[in-house]
Design an enzyme around this catalytic site. Sequence first.
Site, mmCIF file in Angstrom:
data_model
loop_
_atom_site.group_PDB
_atom_site.id
_atom_site.type_symbol
_atom_site.label_atom_id
_atom_site.label_comp_id
_atom_site.label_asym_id
_atom_site.label_seq_id
_atom_site.Cartn_x
_atom_site.Cartn_y
_atom_site.Cartn_z
ATOM 1 N N GLU A 1 17.762 -4.248 -0.759
ATOM 2 C CA GLU A 1 17.260 -5.453 -1.395
ATOM 3 C C GLU A 1 16.564 -5.121 -2.697
ATOM 4 O O GLU A 1 15.911 -4.092 -2.832
ATOM 5 C CB GLU A 1 16.278 -6.155 -0.456
ATOM 6 C CG GLU A 1 16.974 -6.579 0.820
ATOM 7 C CD GLU A 1 16.117 -7.449 1.711
ATOM 8 O OE1 GLU A 1 16.626 -7.855 2.756
ATOM 9 O OE2 GLU A 1 14.959 -7.728 1.362
ATOM 10 N N CYS B 1 11.650 -5.364 -8.422
ATOM 11 C CA CYS B 1 11.266 -4.401 -7.395
ATOM 12 C C CYS B 1 12.555 -3.750 -6.887
ATOM 13 O O CYS B 1 13.422 -4.428 -6.345
ATOM 14 C CB CYS B 1 10.518 -5.153 -6.296
ATOM 15 S SG CYS B 1 9.982 -4.108 -4.944
ATOM 16 N N CYS C 1 14.295 3.861 5.353
ATOM 17 C CA CYS C 1 13.234 4.790 4.939
ATOM 18 C C CYS C 1 12.959 5.760 6.072
ATOM 19 O O CYS C 1 12.972 5.386 7.243
ATOM 20 C CB CYS C 1 11.963 4.013 4.599
ATOM 21 S SG CYS C 1 10.684 5.056 3.846
ATOM 22 N N CYS D 1 5.656 4.541 8.243
ATOM 23 C CA CYS D 1 4.401 3.814 8.021
ATOM 24 C C CYS D 1 4.356 2.635 8.996
ATOM 25 O O CYS D 1 5.300 1.838 9.060
ATOM 26 C CB CYS D 1 4.308 3.342 6.573
ATOM 27 S SG CYS D 1 4.402 4.710 5.389
ATOM 28 N N CYS E 1 4.883 -1.260 7.927
ATOM 29 C CA CYS E 1 5.995 -1.605 7.030
ATOM 30 C C CYS E 1 7.259 -1.874 7.833
ATOM 31 O O CYS E 1 7.639 -1.065 8.685
ATOM 32 C CB CYS E 1 6.225 -0.461 6.043
ATOM 33 S SG CYS E 1 7.593 -0.795 4.907
ATOM 34 N N CYS F 1 6.225 -7.689 0.050
ATOM 35 C CA CYS F 1 6.122 -6.247 0.307
ATOM 36 C C CYS F 1 6.243 -5.963 1.800
ATOM 37 O O CYS F 1 5.617 -6.609 2.612
ATOM 38 C CB CYS F 1 4.761 -5.713 -0.125
ATOM 39 S SG CYS F 1 4.265 -6.191 -1.753
HETATM 40 N N1 SAH Z 1 7.632 4.257 -0.166
HETATM 41 C C1 SAH Z 1 6.975 3.831 -1.356
HETATM 42 C C2 SAH Z 1 7.531 2.567 -1.985
HETATM 43 C C3 SAH Z 1 7.866 1.388 -1.079
HETATM 44 S S1 SAH Z 1 6.586 0.418 -0.387
HETATM 45 C C4 SAH Z 1 5.498 3.689 -1.089
HETATM 46 O O1 SAH Z 1 5.079 3.866 0.044
HETATM 47 O O2 SAH Z 1 4.744 3.467 -2.027
HETATM 48 C C5 SAH Z 1 5.916 -0.611 -1.587
HETATM 49 C C6 SAH Z 1 4.486 -1.090 -1.218
HETATM 50 O O3 SAH Z 1 4.482 -2.112 -0.201
HETATM 51 C C7 SAH Z 1 3.656 0.046 -0.651
HETATM 52 O O4 SAH Z 1 2.393 0.065 -1.186
HETATM 53 C C8 SAH Z 1 3.637 -0.308 0.801
HETATM 54 O O5 SAH Z 1 2.586 0.335 1.427
HETATM 55 C C9 SAH Z 1 3.518 -1.805 0.764
HETATM 56 N N2 SAH Z 1 3.809 -2.432 2.062
HETATM 57 C C10 SAH Z 1 4.634 -1.989 3.021
HETATM 58 N N3 SAH Z 1 4.637 -2.816 4.088
HETATM 59 C C11 SAH Z 1 3.804 -3.822 3.797
HETATM 60 C C12 SAH Z 1 3.422 -5.005 4.481
HETATM 61 N N4 SAH Z 1 3.902 -5.306 5.689
HETATM 62 N N5 SAH Z 1 2.552 -5.835 3.875
HETATM 63 C C13 SAH Z 1 2.083 -5.547 2.635
HETATM 64 N N6 SAH Z 1 2.426 -4.453 1.940
HETATM 65 C C14 SAH Z 1 3.272 -3.585 2.503
#
Ligand code: SAH
Length: 369
Positions: free
Chosen positions: A102, A115, A122, A126, A129, A345
């Site tokens: 996406e 974005c 991935c 985390c 996420c 995000c």
């Molecule tokens: N892997 C990279 C880039 C992708 S994530 C990284 O970790 O930076 C992009 C952003 O979205 C990151 O800051 C991530 O922590 C945040 N993110 C992921 N899941 C989320 C969620 N459920 N709610 C809000 N932000 C989230």
Amino acid sequence: MQSFVTVSVNKEKINLLNFDRKGLQAFFAEIGEKPFRATQLIKWIYQEGEFDFDKMSNLSKSLRAYLNEHCCIVAPEIILEQVASDGTRKWIVEMGGGNKVEAVYIPEATRATLCVSSQVGCALACTFCSTAQQGFNRNLTTAEIIGQLMAANARMGAEGRVTNVVMMGMGEPLLNFDNVVPAMNLMTEDFAFGLSKRRVTISTSGVVPAMYRLTEVCDISMAVSLHASTDELRDILVPINQKYPLKELMAACKKYIEGSPRGFITFEYVMLEGINDSVADARALVKLLKNVPSKMNLIPFNPFPNTQYRCSSKAAIEQFRDVVHKAGIITTVRKTRGEDIDAACGQLVGKVLDKSRRAERLQKMGLLS
Ligand code: SAH
């Protein structure tokens, strides 16, 4: 919906979208062509939008013939578009073989941010996420990364041209270093997209060795997904912290800042109720960042099915922001965009994968041809 692909995929041929200018120069050197050919070709592709070698009038006839025989220009295709009530657009981009990622287009008054995804799925787990729950499928190629920007500009036209790129889509960009860096170079390359280094941001969960490596080859803006100010908590939220703990991460950040065009790192911090959002957490964060020039971006948690977390209350977010802000760190709360189309995000791709799996199951059961 408008189709973007103009040349059919031919696996035997070399896709020239995989090269930045240096890469293209090296390729041309191998076939006995002068380096300036790389600039000419890049201008044709990215400035003129010309994919037909025969129409590249300043290339020699023999080079055109060579390119037709051995090379191709193939960009990925947007197969689905959803437009949110706030104007945010989520595009599903087809990468072949059932792989989809996406890209999210976020229009604002004075800019348009794209974005971009760097991997299909991935590998990092985390816990907050949704992309993490999909698991990892594969790295995107440079062509597939830069292709998301090409597709966005083709779709939006001159008026809606992308002005800012954030590598905050699916995947961990620094775990796909060799394909991501040439794509970043094309974004900032004068003869390609010509975006300022301040407007192209790579976001990482903290792959420390790759952060050092990046300082040597590329000086675009950096965002680090921090989310916690103690190893104890970060080990859980961002498990790669077990490998590269905060002390090492902070040292890498300082090193990156030395050569960075912006002179600071943006730290992302997702606000999770009762987990990392207390005043004590805010104070610990300030202490951690004491000697690191930073900006803080607080992200209200975006929920997804089966998550154990909840977003912090508005009051808790504001209180947290005030503590950090008063300590001298510029702190913004990220406005959630595209919520009604699951484009926020951490919400990327879940539904599409579900659908494709369902189709697969139905197919196995003989219910779908
Ligand atoms: N892997 C990279 C880039 C992708 S994530 C990284 O970790 O930076 C992009 C952003 O979205 C990151 O800051 C991530 O922590 C945040 N993110 C992921 N899941 C989320 C969620 N459920 N709610 C809000 N932000 C989230």
